[in-house]
Design an enzyme around this catalytic site. Sequence first.
Site, mmCIF file in Angstrom:
data_model
loop_
_atom_site.group_PDB
_atom_site.id
_atom_site.type_symbol
_atom_site.label_atom_id
_atom_site.label_comp_id
_atom_site.label_asym_id
_atom_site.label_seq_id
_atom_site.Cartn_x
_atom_site.Cartn_y
_atom_site.Cartn_z
ATOM 1 N N SER A 1 1.569 -6.221 1.352
ATOM 2 C CA SER A 1 1.322 -5.273 2.443
ATOM 3 C C SER A 1 2.118 -5.958 3.688
ATOM 4 C CB SER A 1 -0.183 -5.407 2.614
ATOM 5 O OG SER A 1 -0.359 -4.649 3.624
ATOM 6 N N GLY A 2 2.570 -4.663 4.548
ATOM 7 C CA GLY A 2 3.104 -5.183 5.695
ATOM 8 C C GLY A 2 2.785 -6.211 6.606
ATOM 9 N N THR B 1 0.731 -1.223 -0.090
ATOM 10 C CA THR B 1 -0.073 0.005 0.034
ATOM 11 C C THR B 1 0.723 1.346 -0.031
ATOM 12 O OG1 THR B 1 -1.678 -1.313 1.352
ATOM 13 C CG2 THR B 1 -2.089 1.078 1.167
ATOM 14 N N THR B 2 1.947 1.251 0.647
ATOM 15 C CA THR B 2 2.818 2.233 0.625
ATOM 16 C C THR B 2 3.383 2.669 -0.842
ATOM 17 O OG1 THR B 2 3.563 1.815 2.960
ATOM 18 C CG2 THR B 2 5.054 3.157 1.667
ATOM 19 N N ASP C 1 6.830 -6.810 5.174
ATOM 20 C CA ASP C 1 7.993 -6.493 6.258
ATOM 21 C C ASP C 1 9.056 -7.400 6.044
ATOM 22 O OD1 ASP C 1 6.810 -3.934 6.930
ATOM 23 O OD2 ASP C 1 5.918 -4.967 8.689
#
Length: 119
Positions: free
Chosen positions: A54-55, A36-37, A60
């Site tokens: 996504s994280g 998303t970032t 991550d």
Amino acid sequence: MKIALIAHDKKKEEMIELAKDFEDKLSKHILVATGTTGLKVMQNTSLDVKRCKSGPLGGDQEIGAMVANHDVDMVIFLRDPLTAQPHEPDISALLRLCDVYKVPLATNTESAKLIMADI
């Protein structure tokens, strides 16, 4: 240089502003981001960003693997320290890997600006 961009939900707008402010500098580097970032940065700038998951869905950890494999040179991770994250163990692991492999890490906009001024 490969730069990773990550921002918690309440910090996405700050990441967009940071990307806009340093768009010229960032455009000279390879950018990766959590899903998303990365999408929000691409929607609001002309920057090309390779998006991971996504994280909370493993993004991550994907970026952590890049750190461990010497495939990322800098991480900008705008964290929300006031909101509990369901994937906190993944976040802690990523931060630890940045320390282990001596990868520059900015966790707020002011530290990110200092690092960006030098790239």
